[in-house]
Design an enzyme around this catalytic site. Structure first.
Site, short mmCIF file in Angstrom:
data_model
loop_
_atom_site.label_atom_id
_atom_site.label_comp_id
_atom_site.label_asym_id
_atom_site.label_seq_id
_atom_site.Cartn_x
_atom_site.Cartn_y
_atom_site.Cartn_z
N GLY A 1 0.82 -1.22 0.00
CA GLY A 1 0.00 0.00 0.00
C GLY A 1 0.85 1.26 0.00
N THR B 1 1.16 3.53 2.31
CA THR B 1 1.87 3.78 3.57
C THR B 1 3.10 2.86 3.66
OG1 THR B 1 -0.32 4.17 4.51
CG2 THR B 1 1.53 4.17 6.04
N ASP C 1 2.65 -3.30 8.09
CA ASP C 1 1.65 -3.12 7.03
C ASP C 1 0.67 -2.00 7.41
OD1 ASP C 1 0.24 -3.50 4.69
OD2 ASP C 1 -0.38 -5.55 5.13
N ASP D 1 -6.93 -0.30 6.16
CA ASP D 1 -8.00 0.58 5.69
C ASP D 1 -8.80 1.11 6.88
OD1 ASP D 1 -7.49 0.27 2.84
OD2 ASP D 1 -8.01 -1.82 3.21
N LYS E 1 -8.57 -4.76 5.99
CA LYS E 1 -7.49 -4.60 5.03
C LYS E 1 -7.94 -5.18 3.69
CE LYS E 1 -3.38 -5.66 6.09
NZ LYS E 1 -3.02 -4.52 5.22
N GLY E 2 -7.18 -4.83 2.66
CA GLY E 2 -7.48 -5.38 1.33
C GLY E 2 -7.83 -4.33 0.30
N GLY F 1 -5.91 -2.66 -1.27
CA GLY F 1 -4.97 -2.86 -2.38
C GLY F 1 -5.03 -4.26 -2.95
N GLU G 1 -1.14 -10.91 2.54
CA GLU G 1 -0.87 -10.14 3.76
C GLU G 1 -1.14 -11.00 5.00
OE1 GLU G 1 -1.74 -5.69 1.96
OE2 GLU G 1 -3.32 -6.69 3.06
C1 5RP Z 1 -3.63 -3.58 0.80
C2 5RP Z 1 -3.95 -3.11 2.17
C3 5RP Z 1 -3.39 -1.80 2.60
O1 5RP Z 1 -2.66 -1.99 3.75
C4 5RP Z 1 -4.53 -0.87 2.88
O2 5RP Z 1 -5.35 -0.78 1.72
C5 5RP Z 1 -4.02 0.53 3.24
O3 5RP Z 1 -3.41 1.11 2.14
P1 5RP Z 1 -2.80 2.56 2.16
O4 5RP Z 1 -1.59 2.52 3.01
O5 5RP Z 1 -2.49 2.85 0.70
O6 5RP Z 1 -3.86 3.49 2.70
O7 5RP Z 1 -4.62 -3.76 2.93
O8 5RP Z 1 -4.30 -4.76 0.49
#
Ligand code: 5RP
Length: 223
Positions: A29, A31, A85, A88, A98-99, A101, A107
């Protein structure tokens, strides 16, 4: 501070949780991209800062390898100290959705290998109850319609995410309208539905620590 700056802040802060010379679990993601950037900077100062990584997605693998960090297959690693990690949504008990992405299955696999899940997120991700963010569920394509019908019985509106195939060749169903009061029970139940590969509630693999980016700095939550 912008959301991007908050992500940079927590990406850098996560380095403190990585034991020098260890193998680190790396999520996916925007972050996590900041964490990988910070890892790259740290490696320039100390080439032995990490020995390698286990990655949760093709995207993160490419970024890690571009920095010269060896990426080990998860099946060759017996355990990890830490998995870093994003999320969301995260609640005050360390449960997460999560998910976003689409990398949730890998994950969970890498998170399961680690002693500690360190979640990095900007403060917009902290919620009282999980469910405002549409819940991602990785589903084998032939089961998508029946999984959507099953969520409708729980009051959720599911739809297949357009144009997305996961790294495992499946689809993502995003489910809106849920309020997940008992994440552990919910995860255990939905994971049993035929055709569901992984539900994006992380309860079994909840965060041990959350580094939350706020305008006042990094807020550390431990669970
Ligand atoms: C990917 C995820 C990410 O950790 C989640 O979507 C957060 O993403 P971001 O850091 O871009 O806000 O679960 O599958």
């Amino acid at each position: 501070m912008t959301q991007d700056e908050l992500k940079t802040l927590v990406g850098r802060a996560a380095l403190d949780y990585v034991t020098p010379g260890s193998i680190v679990g790396v999520g996916t993601g925007s972050t996590v991209d900041k964490f990988i950037d910070a890892l790259g900077e740290a490696l320039r100062a100390d080439p032995k800062r990490v020995a390698g990584a286990v990655s949760s997605s093709v995207r993160s693998t490419q970024r890690l390898e571009a920095l010269g960090i060896p990426v080990l297959p998860a099946e060759q690693v017996e355990g990890l100290g830490v998995y870093i990690d994003g999320a969301d949504e995260i609640d005050h008990r360390g449960y997460m959705i999560k998910g976003g992405g689409a990398a949730l299955t890998r994950e969970k696999i890498v998170a399961e290998l680690a002693e500690r899940f360190v979640c990095i997120a900007d403060e917009s991700k902290l919620v009282q109850v999980l469910g405002k963010f549409p819940l991602p569920v990785e589903v084998i394509p032939m089961a998508a319609a029946q999984v959507i019908r099953a969520f409708a019985k729980l009051g959720g509106a599911g739809r297949v995410r357009e144009g997305v195939t996961t790294d495992n060749g499946n689809v993502i169903v995003d489910v809106s309208g849920l309020s997940i009061a008992d994440p552990a029970a919910f995860e255990a139940d939905v994971n049993q539905w035929p055709g569901v590969v992984t539900v994006g509630v992380f309860a079994r693999n909840r965060a041990a620590v959350c580094l939350l980016g706020t305008p006042a700095g990094v807020r550390t939550m431990t669970f």
